[in-house]
Scaffold this motif. Structure first.
Motif, PDB file in Angstrom:
ATOM      1  N   GLY A 188       1.444  -1.339   0.332  1.00 51.62           N
ATOM      2  CA  GLY A 188      -0.078  -0.423  -0.136  1.00 51.62           C
ATOM      3  C   GLY A 188       0.784   1.019  -0.212  1.00 51.62           C
ATOM      4  O   GLY A 188       2.032   1.769  -0.877  1.00 51.62           O
ATOM      5  N   GLU A 189       0.600   1.950   1.085  1.00 52.07           N
ATOM      6  CA  GLU A 189       1.153   3.219   0.591  1.00 52.07           C
ATOM      7  C   GLU A 189       2.718   3.345   1.190  1.00 52.07           C
ATOM      8  O   GLU A 189       2.705   4.753   1.710  1.00 52.07           O
ATOM      9  CB  GLU A 189       0.465   4.016   1.422  1.00 52.07           C
ATOM     10  CG  GLU A 189      -1.068   4.245   0.918  1.00 52.07           C
ATOM     11  CD  GLU A 189      -2.050   4.828   1.443  1.00 52.07           C
ATOM     12  OE1 GLU A 189      -1.914   6.062   2.350  1.00 52.07           O
ATOM     13  OE2 GLU A 189      -2.884   5.147   1.324  1.00 52.07           O
ATOM     14  N   ALA A 190       3.099   2.629   2.513  1.00 54.87           N
ATOM     15  CA  ALA A 190       4.511   2.647   3.102  1.00 54.87           C
ATOM     16  C   ALA A 190       5.526   3.524   1.606  1.00 54.87           C
ATOM     17  O   ALA A 190       5.590   2.352   0.782  1.00 54.87           O
ATOM     18  CB  ALA A 190       4.648   0.724   2.801  1.00 54.87           C
ATOM     19  N   HIS A 234      12.521  -5.516  -1.565  1.00 52.08           N
ATOM     20  CA  HIS A 234      11.241  -5.576  -0.412  1.00 52.08           C
ATOM     21  C   HIS A 234      11.805  -4.725   0.172  1.00 52.08           C
ATOM     22  O   HIS A 234      12.586  -3.939   0.885  1.00 52.08           O
ATOM     23  CB  HIS A 234      11.354  -6.850   0.288  1.00 52.08           C
ATOM     24  CG  HIS A 234      10.199  -7.006   0.917  1.00 52.08           C
ATOM     25  ND1 HIS A 234      10.135  -6.460   2.523  1.00 52.08           N
ATOM     26  CD2 HIS A 234       9.414  -7.927   1.220  1.00 52.08           C
ATOM     27  CE1 HIS A 234       8.789  -7.208   3.121  1.00 52.08           C
ATOM     28  NE2 HIS A 234       7.999  -8.111   1.848  1.00 52.08           N
ATOM     29  N   PRO A 235      10.448  -3.539   1.025  1.00 52.24           N
ATOM     30  CA  PRO A 235      10.829  -2.642   1.747  1.00 52.24           C
ATOM     31  C   PRO A 235      11.331  -2.848   3.379  1.00 52.24           C
ATOM     32  O   PRO A 235      11.163  -2.049   3.787  1.00 52.24           O
ATOM     33  CB  PRO A 235       9.336  -1.914   1.233  1.00 52.24           C
ATOM     34  CG  PRO A 235       8.602  -2.996   1.534  1.00 52.24           C
ATOM     35  CD  PRO A 235       9.311  -4.088   0.381  1.00 52.24           C
ATOM     36  N   ALA A 236      11.030  -4.114   3.664  1.00 49.17           N
ATOM     37  CA  ALA A 236      11.911  -4.240   5.125  1.00 49.17           C
ATOM     38  C   ALA A 236      12.726  -5.669   5.025  1.00 49.17           C
ATOM     39  O   ALA A 236      13.150  -6.030   6.312  1.00 49.17           O
ATOM     40  CB  ALA A 236      10.529  -4.725   5.752  1.00 49.17           C
ATOM     41  N   TYR A 270      -4.330  -1.360   3.953  1.00 49.76           N
ATOM     42  CA  TYR A 270      -4.838  -0.319   4.500  1.00 49.76           C
ATOM     43  C   TYR A 270      -4.755   0.652   4.939  1.00 49.76           C
ATOM     44  O   TYR A 270      -5.674   1.516   5.116  1.00 49.76           O
ATOM     45  CB  TYR A 270      -5.214  -1.256   6.540  1.00 49.76           C
ATOM     46  CG  TYR A 270      -6.152  -2.523   6.178  1.00 49.76           C
ATOM     47  CD1 TYR A 270      -6.188  -3.376   5.449  1.00 49.76           C
ATOM     48  CD2 TYR A 270      -7.021  -2.452   7.491  1.00 49.76           C
ATOM     49  CE1 TYR A 270      -7.500  -4.356   5.248  1.00 49.76           C
ATOM     50  CE2 TYR A 270      -7.559  -3.792   7.545  1.00 49.76           C
ATOM     51  CZ  TYR A 270      -8.148  -4.070   6.331  1.00 49.76           C
ATOM     52  OH  TYR A 270      -8.851  -5.393   6.629  1.00 49.76           O
ATOM     53  N   GLY A 271      -3.561   1.227   4.526  1.00 51.00           N
ATOM     54  CA  GLY A 271      -3.473   2.559   4.269  1.00 51.00           C
ATOM     55  C   GLY A 271      -1.895   3.346   5.359  1.00 51.00           C
ATOM     56  O   GLY A 271      -1.291   2.246   5.795  1.00 51.00           O
ATOM     57  N   ALA A 312      -9.377  -3.448  -1.608  1.00 48.69           N
ATOM     58  CA  ALA A 312      -7.889  -3.913  -2.539  1.00 48.69           C
ATOM     59  C   ALA A 312      -7.464  -4.920  -2.682  1.00 48.69           C
ATOM     60  O   ALA A 312      -7.854  -5.572  -3.928  1.00 48.69           O
ATOM     61  CB  ALA A 312      -7.066  -3.592  -1.456  1.00 48.69           C
ATOM     62  N   GLN A 313      -9.498  -6.440  -1.752  1.00 47.23           N
ATOM     63  CA  GLN A 313      -9.149  -7.840  -2.620  1.00 47.23           C
ATOM     64  C   GLN A 313     -10.297  -7.930  -3.361  1.00 47.23           C
ATOM     65  O   GLN A 313     -10.174  -8.983  -4.015  1.00 47.23           O
ATOM     66  CB  GLN A 313      -9.377  -8.420  -1.225  1.00 47.23           C
ATOM     67  CG  GLN A 313      -8.352  -8.566  -0.453  1.00 47.23           C
ATOM     68  CD  GLN A 313      -6.401  -8.400  -0.672  1.00 47.23           C
ATOM     69  OE1 GLN A 313      -7.106  -9.421  -1.486  1.00 47.23           O
ATOM     70  NE2 GLN A 313      -6.053  -7.338  -0.593  1.00 47.23           N
TER      71      GLN A 313
END
Lengths: 360, 360
Positions: free
Chosen positions: A58-60, A69-71, A327-328, B268-269
């Motif tokens: 999402g907004e990450a 991967h962002p993590a 989810y935002g 989203a789903q």
């Protein structure tokens, strides 16, 4: 550490570092089992058949190459998420949510031990801002207790974590040694949704297996509801009065229903469970903590009332669930929390729960 | 009937007549199966191992001999409950809540047919105040549909009823013919909690079998949560846009949580379930109805807000769950419902849902 607690802006209690290479984890496993941990294609891990449709982040924030991967990289996560958003401390909960329903209990215990040592070495020790959770596989309580005992005094660890997906309701007696160990070391126990329906777990809903990720995800907080009811009815908190349990990613709006129905029934039914001495809601409000991702975003007045009913001024902890921001934005999610509660949710409730361990 | 609808004081949508003698029911079964229905000790019916501690009737009126069950005699129930409390109409939901998880599907269908005919003959036809529900055993959908078709035009029947305990989530396609039949005959479908964990049902919670009645009862509304999510995600209400479902004895405070998490995820789903065209909460608010026994008794302001969130002015129906008043008096339970809503809950919502069938 001399860090000024008053200056803390936010403590995030639920961040998920990504394992990019199981070969890297394998180096932390006992020599004889390394080939199982580091095997081509990843180790055997129980999986349900549900998968997010589309982009899970999402907004990450995203690494500019569009692929990474962002993590996976703690430096990058610190810079792009923590520093950028004013988060001073992040508690890492890993993301092996199906570990507790892994049929091979010895492999599960080995994964937990290796991941814990990897986490300490690569994410926790090199930074001030990351704290670890002792990952356990509860299906062999003795090995889980041994892992807690091994790492409880490590200054990098602030809690124990396990998947809420389990073989049985978590009040059952086989799990009590784990709670004894958490209580003995004053370590909160975090539960995290995610593995429900995989491996040795029952179907992920009370009525059987769902068909889609959409159905699966909408229903999984029911696992928390059932675990809470089980832990209270089985007397876990009479036996371990200092045990505190954090429920990650479940929301809060369902909790008043559970408390009311549960209290109402307790009045008539408690002779079957004489060890449940107080109304169930008293145990729930004293021993359980909830996290803000995803907090149900209703109108401010509706949210305010729910926050009051769950005593959010003590029990609600800020979490981002980074990097899963489908989810935002996690700060947008708490935008309607009343100002008087805001600092408690962002900082003080976590300070009260985790205490000096956050600065170990 | 000429009955003046404006004069109605209360319609109770959930009253449980008690079967005192299975020999009596057996007379309504096909000759070849009578020995199974009327056998010594009662017919084979699936049972979980949970049982109320103490007196299940609480504040319900009692026959003076101190032994007779308070719901075996329709004359007595009319006089001591309906007339005494100002209830004009009562919808009978029987009490075979584990019928849908009975392993022998032919016996289950036979029990349903015999109980339906017994109910019409002994409770419904001799009175103006009692209306019946067509009991079905959904594990053989074809026989369930045949039973609905057989009785749909009977003026004594106002809805279909089945236990919420089932082999699978109720959105699954094997159940769709039942919904088609309900929709075709404009019959609401009532679900009733009670058989969860018995017979062919999965464990009664998403995390496995509970240990005590206390734990079991506190957790069973989770079955409704999972069924709702399943029915919406599987597209039941797109397929049967006139189907309406009544959830008996589950409370309402958990519903906003389900709606929010479900809506959020839908955005989203939904490509995985393209037939879910509207936000899930739209289907839920349009197609599901709740009952007041047991309505969570929080402070008036808290209750008022929950009533608003579930659109109680349309969706909430008065029920007594007679004679199971362990939780208290059903009128005391609705004492805090705002005056503006009261008549809707007591009378008008049921009139809108069941319509002329109530006066057939």
């Amino acid at each position: 550490m001399g860090r000024d607690r008053e200056r803390l802006r936010a403590i995030d209690v639920d961040v998920h570092p990504e394992i990019s290479s199981w070969q890297e984890i394998a180096e932390y496993a006992p020599a004889g089992l390394r080939h199982r941990v580091g095997r081509q294609g990843g180790p055997p891990l129980a999986r349900h058949g549900f998968k997010i449709v589309g982009d899970p982040f999402g907004e990450a924030p995203r690494p500019p190459d569009g692929k990474t991967h962002p993590a996976v990289n703690p430096h990058w996560v610190k810079e792009q998420y923590l520093d950028a958003r004013g988060v001073d401390l992040a508690i890492l909960t890993t993301n092996l949510t199906s570990l507790g329903v892994q049929p091979n209990v010895d492999m599960a215990a080995t994964f937990a031990q290796a991941v814990n040592d990897w986490l300490l070495e690569t994410w926790v020790r090199p930074f001030d801002c990351f704290k670890g959770s002792i990952l356990i596989a509860p299906q062999d309580p003795a090995q889980a207790v041994a892992e807690i005992d091994r790492l409880a005094d490590n200054p990098g660890m602030v809690q124990v974590v396990m998947g809420s997906a389990s073989e049985s309701p978590l009040g059952r007696r086989q799990y009590h040694p784990i709670y004894e160990a958490c209580a003995r070391h004053s370590l909160p126990l975090a539960l995290h949704l995610g593995g429900e329906g995989a491996g040795m777990s029952p179907p992920s809903t009370a009525v059987g297996h769902p068909s889609t990720y959409f159905e699966w995800y909408a229903a999984i907080p029911q696992n928390y509801m059932a675990h809470i009811v089980s832990m209270v009815t089985e007397g876990v908190f009479e036996k371990f009065p200092t045990l505190r349990v954090v429920l990650c990613e479940g929301g809060i709006f369902w909790l008043p229903h559970i408390m009311w129905r549960f209290d109402k029934n307790w009045k008539a039914q408690r002779s079957e469970t004489p060890w449940v001495k107080e109304p169930p809601s008293a145990y729930i409000l004293r021993h359980f903590f909830s996290t803000t991702y995803p907090l149900e975003m209703f109108e401010a007045a509706q949210l305010g009332q729910a926050l009051e009913m769950v005593e959010a001024e003590r029990t609600l902890l800020f979490s981002s669930n980074y990097p899963n921001w489908l989810y935002g934005d996690p700060f947008a999610m708490i935008a309607d929390i009343p100002e008087a509660l805001r600092r408690r949710v962002l900082v003080e409730n976590a300070l009260a729960l985790y205490g000096d361990r956050l600065f170990g």
